[in-house]
Each structure stands twice: as structure tokens, then as C-alpha cells.
Design an enzyme around this catalytic site. Structure first.
Site, PDB file in Angstrom:
ATOM      1  NE  ARG A  81      -3.160  -0.271   3.054  1.00 11.34           N
ATOM      2  CZ  ARG A  81      -3.021   0.347   4.245  1.00 11.34           C
ATOM      3  NH1 ARG A  81      -3.066   1.665   4.305  1.00 11.34           N
ATOM      4  NH2 ARG A  81      -2.841  -0.344   5.348  1.00 11.34           N
ATOM      5  CG  ASP A 200      -9.945  13.851 -17.727  1.00  6.45           C
ATOM      6  OD1 ASP A 200      -9.239  13.197 -18.522  1.00  6.45           O
ATOM      7  OD2 ASP A 200     -10.872  13.338 -17.082  1.00  6.45           O
TER       8      ASP A 200
END
Length: 394
Positions: A81, A200
Site C-alpha cells: 500500500r 483531464d
């Protein structure tokens, strides 16, 4: 041993080695520069979730350092993680292609956007200024305030006036999903002042534009699309400076939105053919856009000035019959794959957006979105022409 540090060092070697490399060369070699020195050709896949360490004092110091800055730990990996060597290779490569200092990968594009919003909200900057249209789920995430954010929707000319003291982000998508509307990124970045601009870049990819060169401080990709390129990986990634990357890594660690190593491997492999795929599909898309614009069964065609493999078009007949009438083209959501996909945004990708707002952003009920793949242009046109015929025969 393959490690995050090895991948990062390879990245640093290239950055300091002299002349910059062309995009096509970077696509093939970025994130892989250290392989030959390790006696490898293909990047290894590290599936470990945890890593052994016999020096717990040193581990404590590394964990403290990560907690302070979010910087990638020096030395061997610690825990899946915190980071993964295979994923780090993809992050290195994407940063090189986008021209950003760093990149941080996530389990999906929406996980990536969520992390950006959380990073800004965590310092009290919950307000977002955004320009429609955006991808439907991005629109919904902002509008619904699911992460505690507040959004002001505006057009590009109104960005400066919409900024507030608590504005943490300005978000645009260009070309936009699904209308392919474009904004002047340089002008928008100027209007943002000190507020970070998030662009984006999913539809354009770094092959067609690099928003960081035009002033965007954050570059978002649904890596599920063109970066993967084969419809078999779900991922998101944010290109940014190292300081912001550290914050994103901390949020990724805390929320668990990590990218699986196999996905990181597939994305790195996808990047190697990205320029070839995008340029080939764009050539076909431009020809299909030309033919659609000349077809009386089509009332309007949207195709970006910068080109690309995406087309949006509005039909005179029933768009649902076009969807039902294709045989070679796949009626499905998503985009950027080697095969051509078509979908009806008002029914699927933008269904979650308020109907009035959706139409106001140019997403009409007769709009269809076509993601052009690598098939022969004549075969695609034959399928489209047949489906368009079905749409006006009812």
C-alpha cells in the site's frame, strides 16, 4: 533486485543524461532504462504485498519520513500500500511522457480524482471551479459533494470571477467527454492564478497534447482508456510535481486506492505502443468524421481541432437504433481500445448528470460517441452506414 529505487534511479539517469528524447522513444524506454543493467529485457512483475526487513529501527525512520512528506521510501519496498516497484515503473514512464516531475497511479480514474479532491480539502480548500462537460461520474462526484467539496460550474471566460479564497482546484477536460469541446489550456491556466489547474487529458493523451506545458499543474488520466489501450486494465493516474505527489501517495496509502502490480505492468506495456495506436486510430477517425459530416442522416459532427480517435455525432433518426444496428463496432462504454466502441452518452456515461445540465453542456439525446480503434476504415464505415440506415427506417 527490481525496486522502486532502481526504477526512480533509471528515471534520474535519463533526466540528467543530456538531450531529450522524442515521445515515441520515451514511450518505449521510459521506466525500463535500468533493465539491461539487470540482465532483463521485459519488466518484472512484483506481486509481493509485503517485504522482509530485519532492521525495525530503520523501518520506523522510513515510515516517519513517508508520514511527513509522502516521499517514496529509499531502499527496498516496505508494503504494497506504500508502493510497488512495477507500478513505480509505470508512474516514471507516464511522468516522462506528460513532462511532469512525478506521477501517482490509482486503482481507477475516479480514485485518482477523489485523491486530488481529498488532498485539497484536507487543507481547507473544498471549493472547485469546473467547466462542463466533464466525464459523467466526475460531474456527479463534484455536484453531489460526496467528498465534501462544493463546485461552481462556469465557462472558461468565467473562471477568474468564480475563484474564492477557499478554491482549491479548477478542473477542465479538453477535449471533453463526450462532446469533444476544447478549451485554451494556456488561457485557462492563466485565469487560475495561484489555484492549481487540473486538466483531464484522457482523450488527447500526451501524444496530442501535454497540458503541463500549457500551465496545468495536475494532469489526470483514466488510464483504463488509451494508456492501457486494450480494454483489459482499470486504472487512473495523476501527473504533478513531487510535492503534490507526496500528498497523493499519503492519501492512496490511507484510503487503499492502490493500483495492482499486474495492472501497472499492462499499463507500462500499453505505453510502448501509445503513439502508434493513437496516430493510427486518429487517421481513421478523421476520415470517418469527414464522411459522417457529409451524410444527410447525420445532423452534426464534433471532432477536435487537435485530432484524435474520438468522434461525437448527432443523428437525424433514432440513436438507439444505431446502437442496435452495429455489427462490427462494439456497443459499449469506455474508449481508447484497439477495437471501435460506440455508446449513447445520455443513456449511459452521462445518465447520472442532471438532464437539464446535461443538455446545457451540449449532450443532446441524439448524440452518439464513437471511440475509433485500429480496424480498416472501409469496414468501419460500412458498419456505420448500415446502422445509420436502420436509424431512419423506423
Amino acid at each position: 533486485m527490481d525496486s522502486t529505487a532502481a526504477s526512480t534511479h533509471a528515471y534520474d539517469d535519463v533526466r540528467t543524461s543530456g538531450a531529450p528524447r522524442a515521445l515515441a522513444t520515451e514511450a518505449v524506454h521510459a521506466g525500463r532504462d535500468d533493465l539491461a543493467r539487470q540482465g532483463l529485457h521485459a519488466p518484472p512483475i512484483d506481486l509481493s504485498t509485503t517485504y522482509p526487513s530485519y532492521d525495525s529501527r530503520a523501518e520506523a525512520a522510513r515510515i516517519d519520513a513517508f508520514a511527513a512528506t509522502g516521499a517514496e521510501p529509499d531502499g527496498p519496498p516496505v508494503y504494497g500500500r506504500l508502493g510497488n516497484p512495477t507500478v513505480a515503473r509505470f508512474e516514471t514512464a507516464l511522468a516522462r511522457l506528460e513532462g511532469t516531475e512525478s506521477a501517482v497511479a490509482f486503482a481507477s480514474g475516479m480514485a485518482a480524482l477523489s485523491a486530488v479532491l481529498l488532498a485539497r480539502a484536507s487543507i481547507g480548500l473544498r471549493h472547485v471551479v469546473a467547466v462542463r462537460p466533464l466525464y459523467g461520474c466526475s460531474d456527479h462526484l463534484l455536484t453531489a459533494g460526496l467528498l465534501g467539496s462544493e463546485v461552481t460550474w462556469t465557462d472558461p471566460a468565467g473562471i477568474a470571477d468564480a475563484l474564492r479564497p477557499d478554491t482549491g482546484l479548477v478542473m477542465v477536460e479538453s477535449p471533453a467527454n463526450p462532446t469533444l469541446a476544447e478549451v485554451d489550456l494556456r488561457a485557462v491556466a492563466h485565469a487560475c492564478g495561484s489555484v492549481p489547474l487540473l486538466a483531464d487529458n484522457t482523450f488527447a493523451t500526451p501524444v496530442l497534447q501535454r497540458p503541463a506545458e500549457q500551465g496545468a499543474r495536475l494532469v489526470l488520466h483514466s488510464a483504463t482508456k488509451y494508456l492501457g489501450g486494450h480494454g483489459d486494465v482499470l486504472a487512473g493516474v495523476v501527473g504533478c510535481d513531487e510535492e503534490f505527489a507526496g500528498r497523493l501517495r499519503q492519501i492512496r496509502f490511507a484510503t487503499g486506492g492502490v493500483l495492482h502490480p499486474l495492472a501497472g505492468y499492462l499499463l507500462l506495456r500499453g505505453l510502448s505502443t501509445l503513439p502508434v495506436r493513437v496516430r493510427a486510430a486518429s487517421t481513421t477517425a478523421a476520415e470517418l468524421a469527414r464522411r459522417l459530416a457529409a451524410d444527410p442522416r447525420v445532423t452534426r459532427v464534433h471532432y477536435p481541432r487537435i485530432g484524435g480517435a474520438m468522434i461525437a455525432f448527432e443523428v437525424a433518426g433514432d440513436p438507439h437504433e444505431v446502437i442496435a444496428g452495429v455489427r462490427l463496432i462494439t456497443p459499449a462504454v469506455s474508449l481508447g481500445s484497439v477495437d471501435t466502441l460506440i455508446q449513447h452518452p445520455a443513456s449511459i456515461s452521462h445518465r447520472i448528470v442532471d438532464e437539464r445540465e446535461r443538455r446545457g453542456a451540449g449532450v443532446s439525446d441524439r448524440l452518439l460517441r464513437l471511440s475509433v480503434g485500429l480496424e480498416d476504415v472501409e469496414d468501419l464505415w460500412g458498419d456505420l452506414a448500415g446502422a445509420l440506415g436502420a436509424s431512419v427506417s423506423v
